[in-house]
Design a protein around this motif. Structure first.
Motif, PDB file in Angstrom:
ATOM      1  N   LEU A 129     127.183  33.362  -3.819  1.00 55.82           N
ATOM      2  CA  LEU A 129     126.292  32.614  -2.931  1.00 55.82           C
ATOM      3  C   LEU A 129     126.653  31.141  -2.985  1.00 55.82           C
ATOM      4  O   LEU A 129     127.021  30.620  -4.030  1.00 55.82           O
ATOM      5  N   PHE A 167     126.769  31.209  -8.711  1.00 60.27           N
ATOM      6  CA  PHE A 167     126.934  30.667  -7.370  1.00 60.27           C
ATOM      7  C   PHE A 167     128.311  30.008  -7.250  1.00 60.27           C
ATOM      8  O   PHE A 167     128.941  29.655  -8.247  1.00 60.27           O
ATOM      9  N   THR A 225     113.619  34.477   0.868  1.00 58.72           N
ATOM     10  CA  THR A 225     114.696  35.201   0.213  1.00 58.72           C
ATOM     11  C   THR A 225     115.953  34.345   0.224  1.00 58.72           C
ATOM     12  O   THR A 225     115.988  33.286   0.864  1.00 58.72           O
ATOM     13  N   VAL A 226     116.970  34.799  -0.485  1.00 59.19           N
ATOM     14  CA  VAL A 226     118.245  34.091  -0.545  1.00 59.19           C
ATOM     15  C   VAL A 226     119.282  34.970   0.137  1.00 59.19           C
ATOM     16  O   VAL A 226     119.536  36.096  -0.299  1.00 59.19           O
ATOM     17  N   LEU A 290     116.261  29.508  -8.529  1.00 60.93           N
ATOM     18  CA  LEU A 290     117.039  30.306  -7.577  1.00 60.93           C
ATOM     19  C   LEU A 290     117.864  31.376  -8.292  1.00 60.93           C
ATOM     20  O   LEU A 290     117.940  32.525  -7.842  1.00 60.93           O
ATOM     21  N   CYS A 294     117.433  35.425  -7.791  1.00 63.83           N
ATOM     22  CA  CYS A 294     118.548  36.256  -7.318  1.00 63.83           C
ATOM     23  C   CYS A 294     118.810  37.431  -8.261  1.00 63.83           C
ATOM     24  O   CYS A 294     119.252  38.498  -7.828  1.00 63.83           O
ATOM     25  N   SER A 295     118.553  37.255  -9.545  1.00 65.54           N
ATOM     26  CA  SER A 295     118.819  38.326 -10.505  1.00 65.54           C
ATOM     27  C   SER A 295     117.654  39.287 -10.659  1.00 65.54           C
ATOM     28  O   SER A 295     117.843  40.454 -11.006  1.00 65.54           O
TER      29      SER A 295
END
Length: 330
Positions: A129, A167, A225-226, A290, A294-295
């Motif tokens: 990302l 990232f 969301t990402v 973040l 994400c995890s």
């Protein structure tokens, strides 16, 4: 022994003075001579014994003191060695826990873990990302604020190194002649070897504007969301004077889409003595939130783990929280 002989001497002397017999006087003198010789001999023996015994007793006392002190010193030394050994073992266990290495996997040495980390960061350059830190606002910061920002960038990179899915990081608008660039090199060992993109270009020069989401606490829309197709931008700003809406103004100037962390949706104000509440976070704190989201896929876990308690917010009770994103979209 000495006192008894002296008493004999005196009493014998008085007895012989009262006697006027010549024969008795001679015998008395002979006895006196014998007594004197005996006393002299006894006196010499006593003095020699004392002279011989005293040093011996002092030496024995000194020896016992020296031995006692030596034993105490040896015990202290052994205790220090044990303490150092335990501390070394504790640090090794902490490192193993942080890196996910256990005693069952002896092949994961420090060198191997370093190689794995570099491999993950290298892979993130293609599949990770994307996140940019916009450093175009450093000219309005004081030297102290610039130093703090350099420290935050170091912690941000450290968190990315530890992440299972790191990232791809970009430091944009970072000029080599800037104060921040010099401060990053001074404060952060190996800064020029960081596995991230350091460029003087801005984020809109690198990516299409429609893919960019600028994260700012003053945005109206909450981040839900990402998305892997988006590029997320954090404002690299440390502002102790609290100039409001600086990052939002920057995003508006660039005509970029903005969003904020869903703090209002998942947290509530907590009563405190200072009546202090703030949603302004450091760059590395936003990044840690973040990463955790994400995890785990949970904003509750991410905010609870990384939102500073001193900011005056706590997680909303579960029965008052919004539905997960997947359910709200259906």
């Amino acid at each position: 022994m000495r006192r008894s002989h002296v008493f004999i001497l005196i009493s014998s002397g008085d007895a012989f003075k009262d006697s006027r017999s010549e024969h008795q006087t001679e015998e008395c003198e002979m006895q006196l001579d014998e007594v004197s010789e005996v006393i002299d001999l006894l006196q010499i023996d006593v003095e020699s014994d004392v002279a011989e015994e005293r040093p011996g007793r002092e030496d024995a006392g000194c020896s016992r003191n020296v031995l006692r002190k030596q034993r105490n010193w040896e015990r202290q030394l052994a205790a220090k060695k044990n303490k150092r050994r335990e501390e070394k073992q504790r640090r090794r266990m902490n490192r193993e826990q942080e890196s996910g290495v256990s005693g069952d996997n002896p092949q994961f040495t420090k060198r191997v873990m370093k190689a794995i980390t570099r491999e993950r960061l290298a892979e993130a350059q293609f599949t990770g990302l994307k996140l940019c830190v916009d450093l175009s606002m450093t000219d309005s910061m004081s030297d102290k604020e610039v130093s703090r920002l350099a420290g935050q960038l170091r912690r941000l990179y450290g968190s990315n190194k530890k992440a299972t899915r790191p990232f791809r990081l970009f430091l944009t608008d970072l000029r080599e002649d800037s104060r921040l660039y010099r401060e990053c090199i001074r404060m952060n060992d190996g800064f020029l070897n960081y596995m991230m993109d350091i460029t003087e270009e801005s984020c809109q020069d690198l990516f299409p504007p429609e893919t960019i989401i600028y994260l700012t606490p003053d945005a109206e829309e909450a981040l839900q969301t990402v998305d892997a197709d988006k590029v997320y931008v954090l404002g690299g700003l440390v502002d102790e004077s609290i100039q409001k809406r600086l990052s939002f103004s920057r995003a508006t100037e660039l005509s970029l889409h903005t969003a904020r962390l869903p703090i209002d949706e998942y947290m509530v104000k907590k009563n405190n003595s200072k009546n202090f509440h703030s949603k302004i976070l450091a760059v590395n704190q936003v990044f840690d939130i973040l990463l955790t989201f994400c995890s785990t896929g949970s904003w509750t876990e991410a905010l609870q783990a990384w939102f500073p308690q001193g900011k005056g917010y706590v997680i909303t009770p579960e029965d008052s929280q919004p539905l997960p994103v997947s359910q709200t979209q259906t």
